[in-house]
Design a protein around this motif. Structure first.
Motif, mmCIF file in Angstrom:
data_model
loop_
_atom_site.group_PDB
_atom_site.id
_atom_site.type_symbol
_atom_site.label_atom_id
_atom_site.label_comp_id
_atom_site.label_asym_id
_atom_site.label_seq_id
_atom_site.Cartn_x
_atom_site.Cartn_y
_atom_site.Cartn_z
ATOM 1 N N THR A 52 0.852 -1.184 0.000
ATOM 2 C CA THR A 52 0.000 0.000 0.000
ATOM 3 C C THR A 52 0.888 1.235 0.000
ATOM 4 N N VAL A 53 0.642 2.123 -0.956
ATOM 5 C CA VAL A 53 1.440 3.328 -1.133
ATOM 6 C C VAL A 53 0.503 4.520 -1.004
ATOM 7 N N THR A 54 0.968 5.583 -0.400
ATOM 8 C CA THR A 54 0.108 6.747 -0.152
ATOM 9 C C THR A 54 0.120 7.745 -1.304
ATOM 10 N N VAL A 55 0.024 7.251 -2.516
ATOM 11 C CA VAL A 55 -0.107 8.114 -3.697
ATOM 12 C C VAL A 55 -1.310 7.626 -4.489
ATOM 13 N N PRO A 56 -1.933 8.495 -5.280
ATOM 14 C CA PRO A 56 -3.087 8.063 -6.062
ATOM 15 C C PRO A 56 -2.677 7.064 -7.155
ATOM 16 N N PRO A 57 -3.588 6.190 -7.564
ATOM 17 C CA PRO A 57 -3.259 5.186 -8.585
ATOM 18 C C PRO A 57 -2.823 5.799 -9.918
ATOM 19 N N GLU A 58 -3.216 7.038 -10.200
ATOM 20 C CA GLU A 58 -2.838 7.674 -11.458
ATOM 21 C C GLU A 58 -1.331 7.896 -11.549
ATOM 22 N N GLN A 59 -0.642 7.993 -10.413
ATOM 23 C CA GLN A 59 0.811 8.176 -10.420
ATOM 24 C C GLN A 59 1.562 6.866 -10.599
ATOM 25 N N LEU A 60 0.856 5.741 -10.570
ATOM 26 C CA LEU A 60 1.503 4.432 -10.698
ATOM 27 C C LEU A 60 1.035 3.691 -11.944
ATOM 28 N N GLN A 78 3.566 -10.219 -12.659
ATOM 29 C CA GLN A 78 2.424 -9.429 -13.120
ATOM 30 C C GLN A 78 2.160 -8.350 -12.084
ATOM 31 N N VAL A 79 2.082 -7.112 -12.535
ATOM 32 C CA VAL A 79 1.886 -5.983 -11.634
ATOM 33 C C VAL A 79 0.498 -5.411 -11.864
ATOM 34 N N THR A 80 -0.272 -5.273 -10.781
ATOM 35 C CA THR A 80 -1.606 -4.685 -10.832
ATOM 36 C C THR A 80 -1.668 -3.555 -9.812
ATOM 37 N N VAL A 81 -2.207 -2.409 -10.213
ATOM 38 C CA VAL A 81 -2.355 -1.268 -9.310
ATOM 39 C C VAL A 81 -3.841 -0.985 -9.164
ATOM 40 N N ARG A 82 -4.293 -0.910 -7.907
ATOM 41 C CA ARG A 82 -5.702 -0.638 -7.598
ATOM 42 C C ARG A 82 -5.780 0.449 -6.527
ATOM 43 N N PRO A 83 -6.917 1.127 -6.444
ATOM 44 C CA PRO A 83 -7.084 2.063 -5.318
ATOM 45 C C PRO A 83 -7.147 1.296 -3.998
ATOM 46 N N ALA A 84 -6.519 1.846 -2.982
ATOM 47 C CA ALA A 84 -6.541 1.217 -1.664
ATOM 48 C C ALA A 84 -7.886 1.485 -1.004
ATOM 49 N N PRO A 85 -8.306 0.631 -0.089
ATOM 50 C CA PRO A 85 -9.573 0.849 0.609
ATOM 51 C C PRO A 85 -9.554 2.156 1.407
ATOM 52 N N SER A 90 -2.881 3.784 -2.987
ATOM 53 C CA SER A 90 -2.936 2.722 -3.993
ATOM 54 C C SER A 90 -2.400 1.420 -3.413
ATOM 55 N N GLN A 91 -2.862 0.337 -3.974
ATOM 56 C CA GLN A 91 -2.304 -0.969 -3.647
ATOM 57 C C GLN A 91 -1.619 -1.508 -4.892
ATOM 58 N N VAL A 92 -0.379 -1.933 -4.726
ATOM 59 C CA VAL A 92 0.380 -2.534 -5.805
ATOM 60 C C VAL A 92 0.443 -4.027 -5.514
ATOM 61 N N HIS A 93 -0.107 -4.824 -6.425
ATOM 62 C CA HIS A 93 -0.089 -6.280 -6.293
ATOM 63 C C HIS A 93 0.917 -6.829 -7.284
#
Length: 165
Positions: A52-60, A78-85, A90-93
């Motif tokens: 979990t990263v404290t930046v919006p998903p648009e930056q990743l 495989q890298v997936t970026v989603r908004p964090a709850p 953002s969450q980087v999977h």
């Protein structure tokens, strides 16, 4: 039948019943384990790492400079970026796909190499650089002895590789 014989018989029956109950509990536990499946961290689930990263998903987005540490793995992840709850960034999977996902640095296995890359991703995304633990936190040397940073300075200056000063 005497009173002592009755007590001995009762103890024997109680001990037999307790042993039978323990055996049945063991069988029940084995049956539950077989029907519920293995724990969650075995198999394919173990190969997914989340950060979990404290930046919006648009930056990743793909190709972002913060995701550069994951580029060295190529098609092995495989890298997936989603908004964090709860709007917490953002969450980087990162999912390991191939068995050769290790990056070959110092014999790291694939999972520890991915975790190290995710630490670098977090640092790049949140502060813009990867901090180095052997760099001083300040460029101003202290002038008096004893100081809190004197032992680390002495250790760093006498290292075999000469430190990074």
């Amino acid at each position: 039948m005497s009173q002592l014989s009755k007590v001995r018989l009762g103890v024997a029956v109680t001990m037999t019943a307790a042993a039978a109950r323990m055996a049945l509990d063991g069988v029940d536990a084995a049956r539950r384990r077989a029907t519920s499946g293995p724990p969650a961290r075995r198999g394919a689930a173990r190969d997914v790492h989340t950060l979990t990263v404290t930046v919006p998903p648009e930056q990743l987005l793909p190709g972002a400079p913060a995701l550069a540490p994951l580029d060295r793995f190529g098609d092995a992840v495989q890298v997936t970026v989603r908004p964090a709850p709860a709007d917490r960034g953002s969450q980087v999977h990162v999912r390991l796909v191939g068995p050769d996902a290790g990056d070959g640095r110092g014999g790291q296995d694939a999972a520890s190499a991915v975790r190290a890359a995710l630490r670098e991703v977090r640092a790049l995304a949140e502060i813009g650089f990867v901090p180095s633990p052997d760099r001083p936190t300040t460029t101003w040397p202290t002038t008096t002895w004893p100081t809190p940073d004197a032992p680390p300075r002495a250790t760093t200056s006498h290292r075999q590789d000469g430190g990074r000063r």
